[in-house]
Design a protein around this motif. Structure first.
Motif, mmCIF file in Angstrom:
data_model
loop_
_atom_site.group_PDB
_atom_site.id
_atom_site.type_symbol
_atom_site.label_atom_id
_atom_site.label_comp_id
_atom_site.label_asym_id
_atom_site.label_seq_id
_atom_site.Cartn_x
_atom_site.Cartn_y
_atom_site.Cartn_z
ATOM 1 N N LEU A 278 0.827 -1.202 0.000
ATOM 2 C CA LEU A 278 0.000 0.000 0.000
ATOM 3 C C LEU A 278 0.864 1.256 0.000
ATOM 4 N N TYR A 281 2.365 1.712 -3.523
ATOM 5 C CA TYR A 281 1.370 2.215 -4.468
ATOM 6 C C TYR A 281 1.071 3.693 -4.224
ATOM 7 N N LYS A 282 0.906 4.072 -2.965
ATOM 8 C CA LYS A 282 0.558 5.456 -2.651
ATOM 9 C C LYS A 282 1.698 6.425 -2.986
ATOM 10 N N THR A 285 1.233 7.175 -7.191
ATOM 11 C CA THR A 285 -0.114 7.187 -7.787
ATOM 12 C C THR A 285 -0.140 7.930 -9.123
ATOM 13 N N VAL A 293 -4.202 0.961 -9.670
ATOM 14 C CA VAL A 293 -5.139 1.696 -8.819
ATOM 15 C C VAL A 293 -6.124 0.718 -8.182
ATOM 16 N N ALA A 294 -6.605 -0.248 -8.972
ATOM 17 C CA ALA A 294 -7.518 -1.262 -8.433
ATOM 18 C C ALA A 294 -6.842 -2.094 -7.355
ATOM 19 N N LEU A 296 -4.419 -1.080 -5.431
ATOM 20 C CA LEU A 296 -4.299 -0.220 -4.251
ATOM 21 C C LEU A 296 -5.577 -0.312 -3.421
ATOM 22 N N ARG A 297 -6.733 -0.197 -4.070
ATOM 23 C CA ARG A 297 -8.007 -0.283 -3.350
ATOM 24 C C ARG A 297 -8.196 -1.657 -2.731
ATOM 25 N N GLN A 298 -7.816 -2.703 -3.476
ATOM 26 C CA GLN A 298 -7.947 -4.058 -2.950
ATOM 27 C C GLN A 298 -7.035 -4.261 -1.741
ATOM 28 N N THR A 299 -5.856 -3.662 -1.780
ATOM 29 C CA THR A 299 -4.924 -3.761 -0.653
ATOM 30 C C THR A 299 -5.518 -3.104 0.584
ATOM 31 N N GLU A 300 -6.126 -1.948 0.413
ATOM 32 C CA GLU A 300 -6.781 -1.270 1.542
ATOM 33 C C GLU A 300 -7.877 -2.152 2.128
ATOM 34 N N THR A 301 -8.657 -2.806 1.259
ATOM 35 C CA THR A 301 -9.733 -3.686 1.727
ATOM 36 C C THR A 301 -9.173 -4.879 2.474
#
Length: 309
Positions: A278, A281-282, A285, A293-294, A296-301
């Motif tokens: 994460l 990725y951040k 960006t 980007v997808a 990154l969101r999946q990692t946050e989840t």
């Protein structure tokens, strides 16, 4: 290391100058390989040109290499004054540096085309580990190697596989071409074959650029992941990690975290790897692809779920 192709020419005392060029260039670039010398008429009043090509690997930046070659020209007697009179004691030009072509008009000259065909036979002999008769390699094999490389670089991976496998029947591919074959199988989702060839080539590619090593190593890891051989995949993800930065680092950490998760379950190591992915990725960006980007969101989840557990 970058692979370099240079042209060498003179219209003054050609035999002596070509011999001197071989001597001086061999002292500067270990392992340099020369074609034979061709002679051809120059422009009216400029005598007969002698030309040859040479190929070598170097870690020298292109600008510094240009300066080095210009210095060698001067050592061999080349001057601006002589050039104005149409007298070329020595001319050394970079035709290719890495994947970039230079002096594009020269590539179309008949003598360059003839020398390139000879150079391709030299590549067959020196890079494919051919038998003693290699320098007599047929035109068909020379053309096949050229097509195999073009197919790979053009994304025609099925055709690349067919061509390289045909060459493998008679010749031993060098490590980079083995990697090309492994990558072609990976792109065609034939993961068993991809692992076989990438594993063979990786130990021999340490002199190549980190980026190139990373592509092959990551693809080997991904192939093992798709085969559900997660513990083996982890080994190659970890080998790829020091070779990458930014979003590429995020991708390696992201998939490494999943491989750990599928073998270990919810552990502190898994949380650590997803957290590092994460962060990577951040940090990049601005250059992320939609897929990254997808991820990154999946990692946050994933992290929210893991931390709750």
């Amino acid at each position: 290391m970058e692979k370099v192709l240079i042209s060498i020419g003179s219209n003054m005392e050609g035999r002596r100058q070509m011999a001197l060029a071989r001597h001086l260039l061999s002292r500067c670039f270990i392992g340099i390989r020369f074609t034979r010398t061709l002679t051809s008429p120059a422009c009216p009043g400029e005598g007969i040109y002698s030309n040859m090509l040479a190929e070598f690997d170097t870690d020298m930046e292109r600008e510094k290499l240009v300066q080095k070659l210009k210095h060698l020209e001067q050592q061999m007697g080349d001057t601006a004054e002589l050039r104005r009179e149409g007298k070329v004691m020595m001319d050394i030009d970079i035709l290719r540096y890495g994947d970039e072509k230079h002096h594009l008009a020269d590539w179309e000259r008949p003598y360059i085309k003839r020398l390139l065909r000879y150079a391709m036979k030299m590549v067959l002999a020196l890079l494919l580990a051919l038998p003693a008769t290699a320098y007599g390699a047929g035109t068909a094999d020379v053309d096949l190697l050229g097509r195999a490389i073009e197919y790979y670089q053009g994304g025609k991976y099925h055709e690349s596989i067919l061509a390289f496998e045909q060459l493998r029947k008679d010749y031993k591919l060098n490590p980079r071409f083995m990697a090309y074959l492994g990558m072609s199988y990976y792109k065609e989702m034939q993961y068993e074959e991809a692992v076989e060839y990438l594993r063979q080539s990786l130990p021999e590619l340490k002199a190549y650029s980190p980026h190139e090593q990373a592509v092959y190593t990551y693809s080997c890891a991904e192939s093992l992941f798709h085969l559900e051989r997660y513990a083996e995949a982890i080994k190659y993800y970890e080998q790829a990690l020091p070779l990458v930065t930014g979003n590429d680092r995020g991708d390696v950490l992201f998939h490494n975290a999943f491989a750990h998760y599928l073998t270990q379950g919810d552990t502190d190591e898994v949380v650590k790897l997803f957290s590092e992915a994460l962060e990577a990725y951040k940090s990049a960006t601005a250059t992320a692809t939609p897929l990254q980007v997808a991820r990154l969101r999946q990692t946050e989840t994933m992290l929210r779920g893991l931390k709750k557990g």
